[in-house]
Design an enzyme around this catalytic site. Structure first.
Site, PDB file in Angstrom:
ATOM      1  N   TYR A  54       0.761  -1.188   0.157  1.00 35.85           N
ATOM      2  CA  TYR A  54      -0.087  -0.007  -0.157  1.00 35.85           C
ATOM      3  C   TYR A  54       0.724   1.132  -0.016  1.00 35.85           C
ATOM      4  O   TYR A  54       0.333   2.409  -0.177  1.00 35.85           O
ATOM      5  CB  TYR A  54      -1.205  -0.103   1.000  1.00 35.85           C
ATOM      6  CG  TYR A  54      -0.632  -0.475   2.427  1.00 35.85           C
ATOM      7  CD1 TYR A  54       0.246   0.793   3.230  1.00 35.85           C
ATOM      8  CD2 TYR A  54      -0.654  -1.585   3.253  1.00 35.85           C
ATOM      9  CE1 TYR A  54       0.496   0.273   4.310  1.00 35.85           C
ATOM     10  CE2 TYR A  54      -0.316  -1.675   4.274  1.00 35.85           C
ATOM     11  CZ  TYR A  54       0.407  -0.651   5.053  1.00 35.85           C
ATOM     12  OH  TYR A  54       0.910  -0.995   6.517  1.00 35.85           O
ATOM     13  N   ILE A  73     -11.569  14.303 -14.592  1.00 38.14           N
ATOM     14  CA  ILE A  73     -10.962  13.425 -13.415  1.00 38.14           C
ATOM     15  C   ILE A  73     -11.165  11.995 -13.696  1.00 38.14           C
ATOM     16  O   ILE A  73     -10.771  11.165 -13.108  1.00 38.14           O
ATOM     17  CB  ILE A  73     -11.551  13.928 -11.918  1.00 38.14           C
ATOM     18  CG1 ILE A  73     -13.169  13.975 -11.919  1.00 38.14           C
ATOM     19  CG2 ILE A  73     -10.963  15.094 -11.533  1.00 38.14           C
ATOM     20  CD1 ILE A  73     -13.671  14.318 -10.754  1.00 38.14           C
ATOM     21  N   GLU A  74     -12.313  11.851 -14.483  1.00 37.73           N
ATOM     22  CA  GLU A  74     -12.535  10.537 -15.208  1.00 37.73           C
ATOM     23  C   GLU A  74     -11.080   9.904 -15.846  1.00 37.73           C
ATOM     24  O   GLU A  74     -10.765   8.584 -15.671  1.00 37.73           O
ATOM     25  CB  GLU A  74     -13.589  10.695 -16.293  1.00 37.73           C
ATOM     26  CG  GLU A  74     -14.743  10.727 -16.020  1.00 37.73           C
ATOM     27  CD  GLU A  74     -15.344  12.356 -15.750  1.00 37.73           C
ATOM     28  OE1 GLU A  74     -14.224  13.150 -15.525  1.00 37.73           O
ATOM     29  OE2 GLU A  74     -16.333  12.777 -15.966  1.00 37.73           O
ATOM     30  N   LYS A  99     -13.254  15.682  -6.101  1.00 34.50           N
ATOM     31  CA  LYS A  99     -12.673  17.113  -6.525  1.00 34.50           C
ATOM     32  C   LYS A  99     -13.472  18.226  -5.698  1.00 34.50           C
ATOM     33  O   LYS A  99     -14.321  19.024  -6.374  1.00 34.50           O
ATOM     34  CB  LYS A  99     -12.862  17.503  -7.885  1.00 34.50           C
ATOM     35  CG  LYS A  99     -12.137  18.662  -8.446  1.00 34.50           C
ATOM     36  CD  LYS A  99     -12.488  18.536  -9.974  1.00 34.50           C
ATOM     37  CE  LYS A  99     -11.758  19.942 -10.750  1.00 34.50           C
ATOM     38  NZ  LYS A  99     -11.757  19.746 -12.172  1.00 34.50           N
TER      39      LYS A  99
END
Length: 132
Positions: A54, A73-74, A99
């Site tokens: 992680y 942001i896609e 966002k």
């Protein structure tokens, strides 16, 4: 059903957006990454090599957010999902890109996109929003 690993609330400054002001000033993005992976070997062997690191997940996700500006942001979410799916141990991934400072004139608490990918149908295939 696979186990889950979650990275939630990673805050990174980025310059993504359609509007020039978003790219010039930048803003904080908040990212959640959930991946479905069998953790049985890691639990049995207590060995980092048997799991998804992680720390690497956080570093690579942060590098994408802080990296080259994207209009959407896609696109950012898809880039994150695709690198996670590069690890063949991962069954599926869900990436949420928040966002909260989007240039929306109305008062709002958050805007986000959710990108999901699964091995069903091949690497990087989209899965329906109804679940993994």
């Amino acid at each position: 059903m696979a186990d889950r690993m979650e990275l939630r609330g990673l805050i990174v400054r980025g310059r993504h957006g359609v509007y020039e002001v978003e790219r010039a000033n930048g803003q904080d993005f908040i990212v959640d990454v959930i991946l479905w992976i069998d953790l049985a070997d890691a639990a049995a062997n207590d060995n980092l090599a048997d799991t998804y690191d992680y720390v690497v997940l956080a570093e690579r996700t942060a590098a994408i957010i802080a990296g080259p500006p994207r209009n959407l942001i896609e696109t950012v979410g898809s880039e994150i999902a695709d690198f996670v799916m590069d690890d063949e141990r991962v069954h599926a991934v869900e990436v949420v890109v928040h966002k909260p400072q989007a240039p929306i004139p109305q008062q709002f608490s958050d805007v986000a996109v959710v990108v999901r990918r699964s091995r069903r149908g091949g690497r990087g295939s989209m899965i329906p929003a109804s679940g993994v």
